[in-house]
Design a protein around this motif. Structure first.
Motif, PDB file in Angstrom:
ATOM      1  N   ASN A  57       0.850  -1.181   0.000  1.00  0.00           N
ATOM      2  CA  ASN A  57       0.000   0.000   0.000  1.00  0.00           C
ATOM      3  C   ASN A  57       0.891   1.238   0.000  1.00  0.00           C
ATOM      4  OD1 ASN A  57      -1.449   2.259   1.496  1.00  0.00           O
ATOM      5  ND2 ASN A  57      -3.118   0.804   1.204  1.00  0.00           N
ATOM      6  N   ASP A  58       0.442   2.284  -0.684  1.00  0.00           N
ATOM      7  CA  ASP A  58       1.228   3.525  -0.763  1.00  0.00           C
ATOM      8  C   ASP A  58       1.559   4.121   0.598  1.00  0.00           C
ATOM      9  OD1 ASP A  58       1.379   3.417  -3.508  1.00  0.00           O
ATOM     10  OD2 ASP A  58      -0.243   4.854  -3.839  1.00  0.00           O
ATOM     11  N   SER A  59       0.757   3.845   1.612  1.00  0.00           N
ATOM     12  CA  SER A  59       1.014   4.401   2.942  1.00  0.00           C
ATOM     13  C   SER A  59       2.244   3.779   3.604  1.00  0.00           C
ATOM     14  CB  SER A  59      -0.208   4.204   3.844  1.00  0.00           C
ATOM     15  OG  SER A  59      -0.409   2.823   4.105  1.00  0.00           O
ATOM     16  N   LEU A  60       2.767   2.700   3.029  1.00  0.00           N
ATOM     17  CA  LEU A  60       3.922   2.004   3.605  1.00  0.00           C
ATOM     18  C   LEU A  60       5.231   2.315   2.886  1.00  0.00           C
ATOM     19  CD1 LEU A  60       2.254  -1.470   4.163  1.00  0.00           C
ATOM     20  CD2 LEU A  60       2.713   0.301   5.881  1.00  0.00           C
ATOM     21  N   LYS A  61       5.174   3.225   1.911  1.00  0.00           N
ATOM     22  CA  LYS A  61       6.377   3.522   1.124  1.00  0.00           C
ATOM     23  C   LYS A  61       6.387   4.985   0.705  1.00  0.00           C
ATOM     24  CE  LYS A  61       3.962   1.718  -2.936  1.00  0.00           C
ATOM     25  NZ  LYS A  61       3.933   0.671  -3.949  1.00  0.00           N
ATOM     26  N   GLY A  62       7.549   5.415   0.242  1.00  0.00           N
ATOM     27  CA  GLY A  62       7.724   6.788  -0.216  1.00  0.00           C
ATOM     28  C   GLY A  62       9.165   6.985  -0.637  1.00  0.00           C
ATOM     29  N   PRO A  63       9.558   8.194  -0.978  1.00  0.00           N
ATOM     30  CA  PRO A  63      10.936   8.447  -1.397  1.00  0.00           C
ATOM     31  C   PRO A  63      11.929   8.016  -0.304  1.00  0.00           C
ATOM     32  CG  PRO A  63       9.551  10.340  -1.865  1.00  0.00           C
ATOM     33  CD  PRO A  63       8.731   9.400  -1.027  1.00  0.00           C
ATOM     34  N   ALA A  64      12.881   7.195  -0.681  1.00  0.00           N
ATOM     35  CA  ALA A  64      13.850   6.654   0.280  1.00  0.00           C
ATOM     36  C   ALA A  64      14.672   7.768   0.923  1.00  0.00           C
ATOM     37  CB  ALA A  64      14.774   5.666  -0.411  1.00  0.00           C
ATOM     38  N   THR A  65      14.913   7.619   2.222  1.00  0.00           N
ATOM     39  CA  THR A  65      15.760   8.560   2.954  1.00  0.00           C
ATOM     40  C   THR A  65      17.000   7.874   3.514  1.00  0.00           C
ATOM     41  OG1 THR A  65      14.472   8.194   4.971  1.00  0.00           O
ATOM     42  CG2 THR A  65      13.825  10.055   3.581  1.00  0.00           C
ATOM     43  N   CYS A  66      17.083   6.558   3.359  1.00  0.00           N
ATOM     44  CA  CYS A  66      18.229   5.802   3.885  1.00  0.00           C
ATOM     45  C   CYS A  66      18.467   4.583   3.007  1.00  0.00           C
ATOM     46  CB  CYS A  66      17.931   5.367   5.323  1.00  0.00           C
ATOM     47  SG  CYS A  66      19.255   4.431   6.101  1.00  0.00           S
ATOM     48  N   ILE A  67      19.702   4.396   2.587  1.00  0.00           N
ATOM     49  CA  ILE A  67      20.085   3.211   1.820  1.00  0.00           C
ATOM     50  C   ILE A  67      20.694   2.205   2.788  1.00  0.00           C
ATOM     51  CG2 ILE A  67      21.661   2.300   0.076  1.00  0.00           C
ATOM     52  CD1 ILE A  67      21.497   5.025  -1.298  1.00  0.00           C
ATOM     53  N   VAL A  68      20.264   0.961   2.683  1.00  0.00           N
ATOM     54  CA  VAL A  68      20.801  -0.096   3.538  1.00  0.00           C
ATOM     55  C   VAL A  68      21.570  -1.082   2.670  1.00  0.00           C
ATOM     56  CG1 VAL A  68      20.254  -1.933   5.174  1.00  0.00           C
ATOM     57  CG2 VAL A  68      18.833   0.136   5.100  1.00  0.00           C
ATOM     58  N   SER A  69      22.811  -1.316   3.039  1.00  0.00           N
ATOM     59  CA  SER A  69      23.629  -2.325   2.383  1.00  0.00           C
ATOM     60  C   SER A  69      23.838  -3.462   3.374  1.00  0.00           C
ATOM     61  CB  SER A  69      24.973  -1.705   1.977  1.00  0.00           C
ATOM     62  OG  SER A  69      25.778  -2.673   1.358  1.00  0.00           O
ATOM     63  N   HIS A  70      23.867  -4.680   2.879  1.00  0.00           N
ATOM     64  CA  HIS A  70      23.931  -5.840   3.769  1.00  0.00           C
ATOM     65  C   HIS A  70      24.745  -6.949   3.122  1.00  0.00           C
ATOM     66  CE1 HIS A  70      21.265  -8.102   1.146  1.00  0.00           C
ATOM     67  NE2 HIS A  70      20.713  -6.913   0.902  1.00  0.00           N
ATOM     68  N   ALA A  71      25.089  -7.930   3.914  1.00  0.00           N
ATOM     69  CA  ALA A  71      25.707  -9.153   3.404  1.00  0.00           C
ATOM     70  C   ALA A  71      24.608 -10.201   3.284  1.00  0.00           C
ATOM     71  CB  ALA A  71      26.805  -9.630   4.353  1.00  0.00           C
ATOM     72  N   TRP A  72      24.548 -10.870   2.162  1.00  0.00           N
ATOM     73  CA  TRP A  72      23.489 -11.854   1.937  1.00  0.00           C
ATOM     74  C   TRP A  72      23.570 -13.020   2.920  1.00  0.00           C
ATOM     75  CZ3 TRP A  72      19.308 -11.199  -1.099  1.00  0.00           C
ATOM     76  CH2 TRP A  72      19.328 -10.091  -1.950  1.00  0.00           C
ATOM     77  N   ALA A  73      24.749 -13.323   3.420  1.00  0.00           N
ATOM     78  CA  ALA A  73      24.907 -14.447   4.344  1.00  0.00           C
ATOM     79  C   ALA A  73      24.678 -14.045   5.800  1.00  0.00           C
ATOM     80  CB  ALA A  73      26.305 -15.052   4.195  1.00  0.00           C
ATOM     81  N   SER A  74      24.483 -12.761   6.061  1.00  0.00           N
ATOM     82  CA  SER A  74      24.293 -12.311   7.442  1.00  0.00           C
ATOM     83  C   SER A  74      22.857 -12.588   7.898  1.00  0.00           C
ATOM     84  CB  SER A  74      24.607 -10.823   7.583  1.00  0.00           C
ATOM     85  OG  SER A  74      23.624 -10.052   6.909  1.00  0.00           O
ATOM     86  N   PRO A  75      22.666 -12.691   9.200  1.00  0.00           N
ATOM     87  CA  PRO A  75      21.303 -12.888   9.716  1.00  0.00           C
ATOM     88  C   PRO A  75      20.416 -11.682   9.373  1.00  0.00           C
ATOM     89  CG  PRO A  75      22.922 -13.446  11.394  1.00  0.00           C
ATOM     90  CD  PRO A  75      23.673 -12.781  10.262  1.00  0.00           C
TER      91      PRO A  75
END
Length: 135
Positions: A57-75
């Motif tokens: 739903n549009d109420s759960l999203k909007g223009p990003a204010t933070c980029i998250v980078s992660h390791a695919w093998a991490s929890p």
């Protein structure tokens, strides 16, 4: 030659979306971010061929204010915990996270899976970067 597509958007999701994914993942016994992608996100978007964010739903999203980078093998829990810390410091953060905001579809069985690392350099499990408010 690698064949594949990755459509990227500039939208982010609210923390409650990430926490809902965590709840589903824990309910299925999924631990790593790769497991969450392969066993939860990818099947949920396979028929529509879209990014997970496109199912929200549009109420759960909007223009990003933070980029998250992660390791695919991490929890996945570790990534969510870092996002909770960011949200505590900056309420109403909208997180761009490839797992939820990009449509990763491999078109060839020889193509590397989405998120595969192209080098063996050690990386921290999660990094966040705040985006400037203006686009």
């Amino acid at each position: 030659m690698t064949t594949g597509t990755m459509m990227v958007c500039s939208q982010g999701v609210k923390l409650k979306v990430v926490e809902a994914v965590l709840d589903k993942a824990q309910g299925q016994g999924l631990v790593t971010t790769q497991d969450v992608h392969d066993m939860l996100i990818s099947p949920a978007t396979a028929d529509a061929g879209c990014a997970y964010i496109d199912t929200l739903n549009d109420s759960l999203k909007g223009p990003a204010t933070c980029i998250v980078s992660h390791a695919w093998a991490s929890p996945w829990q570790d990534t969510v915990d870092v996002m909770r810390q960011v949200e505590a410091e900056t309420p109403n953060t909208l997180f761009w996270l490839d797992l939820l905001t990009s449509c990763c579809r491999t078109l060839s069985p020889q193509a590397p899976r989405p998120g595969a690392l192209m080098c063996n350099a050690p990386l921290p499990s999660t990094i966040t970067t705040r985006l400037p408010c203006s686009v």
